[in-house]
Design a protein around this motif. Sequence first.
Motif, PDB file in Angstrom:
ATOM      1  N   VAL A 162       0.845  -1.199   0.000  1.00 55.38           N
ATOM      2  CA  VAL A 162       0.000   0.000   0.000  1.00 55.38           C
ATOM      3  C   VAL A 162       0.879   1.248   0.000  1.00 55.38           C
ATOM      4  CG1 VAL A 162      -0.308   0.148   2.520  1.00 55.38           C
ATOM      5  CG2 VAL A 162      -2.065   1.054   1.015  1.00 55.38           C
ATOM      6  N   VAL A 163       2.104   1.127   0.529  1.00 55.30           N
ATOM      7  CA  VAL A 163       3.034   2.254   0.449  1.00 55.30           C
ATOM      8  C   VAL A 163       4.186   2.028  -0.519  1.00 55.30           C
ATOM      9  CG1 VAL A 163       2.880   3.783   2.456  1.00 55.30           C
ATOM     10  CG2 VAL A 163       3.774   1.492   2.756  1.00 55.30           C
ATOM     11  N   THR A 164       4.591   0.766  -0.715  1.00 51.97           N
ATOM     12  CA  THR A 164       5.764   0.540  -1.562  1.00 51.97           C
ATOM     13  C   THR A 164       5.415   0.354  -3.035  1.00 51.97           C
ATOM     14  OG1 THR A 164       5.690  -1.813  -1.193  1.00 51.97           O
ATOM     15  CG2 THR A 164       7.135  -0.558   0.266  1.00 51.97           C
ATOM     16  N   GLY A 165       4.171  -0.060  -3.307  1.00 52.63           N
ATOM     17  CA  GLY A 165       3.828  -0.373  -4.697  1.00 52.63           C
ATOM     18  C   GLY A 165       3.637   0.879  -5.530  1.00 52.63           C
ATOM     19  N   ARG A 166       4.710   1.433  -5.985  1.00 53.04           N
ATOM     20  CA  ARG A 166       4.604   2.685  -6.749  1.00 53.04           C
ATOM     21  C   ARG A 166       4.719   2.381  -8.229  1.00 53.04           C
ATOM     22  NH1 ARG A 166       9.030   4.026  -3.697  1.00 53.04           N
ATOM     23  NH2 ARG A 166       8.461   4.697  -1.634  1.00 53.04           N
ATOM     24  N   GLY A 167       3.636   1.966  -8.800  1.00 57.10           N
ATOM     25  CA  GLY A 167       3.700   1.699 -10.230  1.00 57.10           C
ATOM     26  C   GLY A 167       4.340   0.360 -10.472  1.00 57.10           C
ATOM     27  N   ASN A 168       5.461   0.373 -11.109  1.00 61.37           N
ATOM     28  CA  ASN A 168       6.080  -0.906 -11.417  1.00 61.37           C
ATOM     29  C   ASN A 168       6.850  -1.464 -10.232  1.00 61.37           C
ATOM     30  OD1 ASN A 168       5.714  -2.347 -13.796  1.00 61.37           O
ATOM     31  ND2 ASN A 168       6.413  -0.561 -14.939  1.00 61.37           N
ATOM     32  N   ILE A 169       7.173  -2.711 -10.338  1.00 60.36           N
ATOM     33  CA  ILE A 169       7.864  -3.374  -9.248  1.00 60.36           C
ATOM     34  C   ILE A 169       9.168  -2.664  -8.919  1.00 60.36           C
ATOM     35  CG2 ILE A 169       9.103  -5.497  -8.736  1.00 60.36           C
ATOM     36  CD1 ILE A 169       6.801  -6.909 -10.165  1.00 60.36           C
ATOM     37  N   LEU A 170       9.362  -2.415  -7.643  1.00 61.20           N
ATOM     38  CA  LEU A 170      10.560  -1.703  -7.228  1.00 61.20           C
ATOM     39  C   LEU A 170      11.764  -2.618  -7.307  1.00 61.20           C
ATOM     40  CD1 LEU A 170       9.223  -0.123  -3.934  1.00 61.20           C
ATOM     41  CD2 LEU A 170       9.484   0.981  -6.135  1.00 61.20           C
ATOM     42  N   GLU A 171      12.877  -2.027  -7.560  1.00 63.07           N
ATOM     43  CA  GLU A 171      14.102  -2.820  -7.478  1.00 63.07           C
ATOM     44  C   GLU A 171      14.449  -2.979  -6.014  1.00 63.07           C
ATOM     45  OE1 GLU A 171      17.468  -2.288  -9.789  1.00 63.07           O
ATOM     46  OE2 GLU A 171      16.387  -1.328 -11.421  1.00 63.07           O
ATOM     47  N   SER A 172      15.020  -4.105  -5.694  1.00 65.68           N
ATOM     48  CA  SER A 172      15.359  -4.334  -4.299  1.00 65.68           C
ATOM     49  C   SER A 172      16.596  -3.547  -3.913  1.00 65.68           C
ATOM     50  CB  SER A 172      15.647  -5.811  -4.092  1.00 65.68           C
ATOM     51  OG  SER A 172      16.441  -5.959  -2.965  1.00 65.68           O
ATOM     52  N   ARG A 173      16.477  -2.806  -2.860  1.00 68.21           N
ATOM     53  CA  ARG A 173      17.671  -2.115  -2.377  1.00 68.21           C
ATOM     54  C   ARG A 173      18.064  -2.599  -1.006  1.00 68.21           C
ATOM     55  NH1 ARG A 173      14.679   1.858  -4.352  1.00 68.21           N
ATOM     56  NH2 ARG A 173      15.135   2.309  -6.511  1.00 68.21           N
ATOM     57  N   GLN A 174      17.076  -3.121  -0.255  1.00 66.50           N
ATOM     58  CA  GLN A 174      17.381  -3.454   1.132  1.00 66.50           C
ATOM     59  C   GLN A 174      17.894  -4.874   1.289  1.00 66.50           C
ATOM     60  OE1 GLN A 174      13.500  -3.506   2.526  1.00 66.50           O
ATOM     61  NE2 GLN A 174      13.066  -1.398   2.003  1.00 66.50           N
ATOM     62  N   HIS A 175      17.462  -5.735   0.412  1.00 62.62           N
ATOM     63  CA  HIS A 175      17.623  -7.132   0.756  1.00 62.62           C
ATOM     64  C   HIS A 175      18.687  -7.846  -0.061  1.00 62.62           C
ATOM     65  CE1 HIS A 175      15.817  -9.604   3.687  1.00 62.62           C
ATOM     66  NE2 HIS A 175      15.722 -10.626   2.875  1.00 62.62           N
ATOM     67  N   GLY A 176      19.479  -7.051  -0.765  1.00 65.73           N
ATOM     68  CA  GLY A 176      20.555  -7.656  -1.534  1.00 65.73           C
ATOM     69  C   GLY A 176      20.018  -8.452  -2.696  1.00 65.73           C
ATOM     70  N   ARG A 177      20.863  -9.254  -3.253  1.00 69.51           N
ATOM     71  CA  ARG A 177      20.498  -9.973  -4.459  1.00 69.51           C
ATOM     72  C   ARG A 177      20.188 -11.409  -4.102  1.00 69.51           C
ATOM     73  NH1 ARG A 177      24.496 -11.091  -9.126  1.00 69.51           N
ATOM     74  NH2 ARG A 177      25.739 -11.467  -7.287  1.00 69.51           N
TER      75      ARG A 177
END
Length: 462
Positions: A350-365
């Motif tokens: 509800v807060v993170t879904g900004r349009g397209n899928i976000l790239e992960s920045r917090q959780h590494g690869r």
Amino acid sequence: MNHYGKHFVAVIGGSVAGSEAAWLLAEKGYRVVVFDQKMLPYGKIEDGLPKWHIGLRDKEEAAIDQRLMHPNIRFVPGFTLGKDATIDELLNEWGFSVIIVAIGAWQDRKIPVEGIEKFYNKGVIKQNDLVYWFNHKHEPNYNGPQYKIVNNPGIVGGGLASLDMVKIVMIELLQEGLRKHKGVEVDIFTIEKKGVAKILAEHDTTLEELDIVPCTLFYRRNAEDMPLYPRKDGSPEAIEQARRVSKKLLENYMKKFLFHFEPRSVPKKLIVENDQFKGMTFQRVEIVDGKLVDIPGETYDFRTELLISSIGSLPKETPSLPIEGNMLKTYGEFGCRVEGYDKVFAVGNVVTGRGNILESRQHGRMITDKIIEEHLEGDLSGNDPMGEKYEELFRNIEQDAIKKVDNIEATLAQEPPHSNEEIDFILRKTKELQERVGFDGNYAEWVKKHKPVRLEDLLRQH
Ligand SMILES: Cc1cc2nc3c(=O)[nH]c(=O)nc-3n(C[C@H](O)[C@H](O)[C@H](O)COP(=O)(O)OP(=O)(O)OC[C@H]3O[C@@H](n4cnc5c(N)ncnc54)[C@H](O)[C@@H]3O)c2cc1C
């Protein structure tokens, strides 16, 4: 009972984010009511993740079940925020100490072209609707909208989910073509795993012979700009690597699923004839300093009877929630509190879904090098990195909830504990709601009763 048990927290939405926040608070001893509009609290896992991700779906749903079976959590299915009660009512009349909104992002972002709404389900299908149908249409009691995938569909998008739309469309077209022209039935799991090209070869046929015109994916940027592979960090090398891998992944998907790709194309105008949807005019753009710039005079028509809009999901308009322009308005650290309230928090999509899928920045690869290499090397029948990418996104959503629970607890610590009468009131109200849908409070039994019929089980029976 310690003072924790004297606070009641309401969580709206019981999926990845809501169940994680609820469990963390329950573990600390707070009482939590988890409300969900559906009979089961699985959100995007059940209705958004395409049904060929069997293992991932089962694992994520089991994790949600595990959390919601916590003795301090009461699950209330069939409750819709905004319809059954508003935030203000839950706070002021029901008396919850804190409310956590975890309702996800279910409103498809609108393609900004005049008049498009008129053709929803009359030529234009929204991604969320299409996946819902695809995931559930095999269920004997399915009574949602029915769609027919026709030749030459267009898909407007560019993220992970739009590649899922490509796969859904190509699977449907191939199944129908093989059925009609060869009298054979190939299940979706086999087609998804092997790909369209391999299945055609196995049946010694071609798209043309099966009368199939494949779909075209329209993206406003170039293949290497697609967010298909996360950047390790912001360094030029990492950015270059992510671009290279995204391009290669798309090329491999094209080889495997035999669809077309049109880069640097922005929807400009609907093609309508006799009040019927007949396609889309696209504007060709160039990318200047990262910005899209129209190339004067370069437009083209794509004539089709089916266009799928896959440009992201945003939170749905909900009475009493400050959603403006389809964005939930929040404030405070991590965008944690919902504007207009000091005891209402928001977690998850509800807060993170900004349009397209976000790239992960917090959780590494999380996508393993092995799988990426397999795809880059051209072994197209191995594991699918999309499953790992989704899994990574789920973990990010959980992290979002974990990060916010400290703030939520700090607020709870300042709230006066509930009296026994107030606790009884919430228990009574929520019990009434459970009874309304015939839920006796036995979560495990409820899940067993309401789990949809699975396609893989149906196929096994035949
Ligand atoms: C196809 C797909 C696309 C994705 N897109 C993104 C993306 O764009 N960005 C991103 O960060 N991650 C994305 N993800 C990954 C993300 O991790 C998942 O969407 C994740 O499930 C989000 O969890 P959630 O709990 O926030 O929301 P959801 O899984 O959507 O769960 C919300 C829950 O709230 C309930 N609910 C909704 N409205 C109400 C209401 N009014 N009253 C009561 N209950 C309600 C729903 O029934 C549901 O159970 C995507 C995943 C998939 C499968």
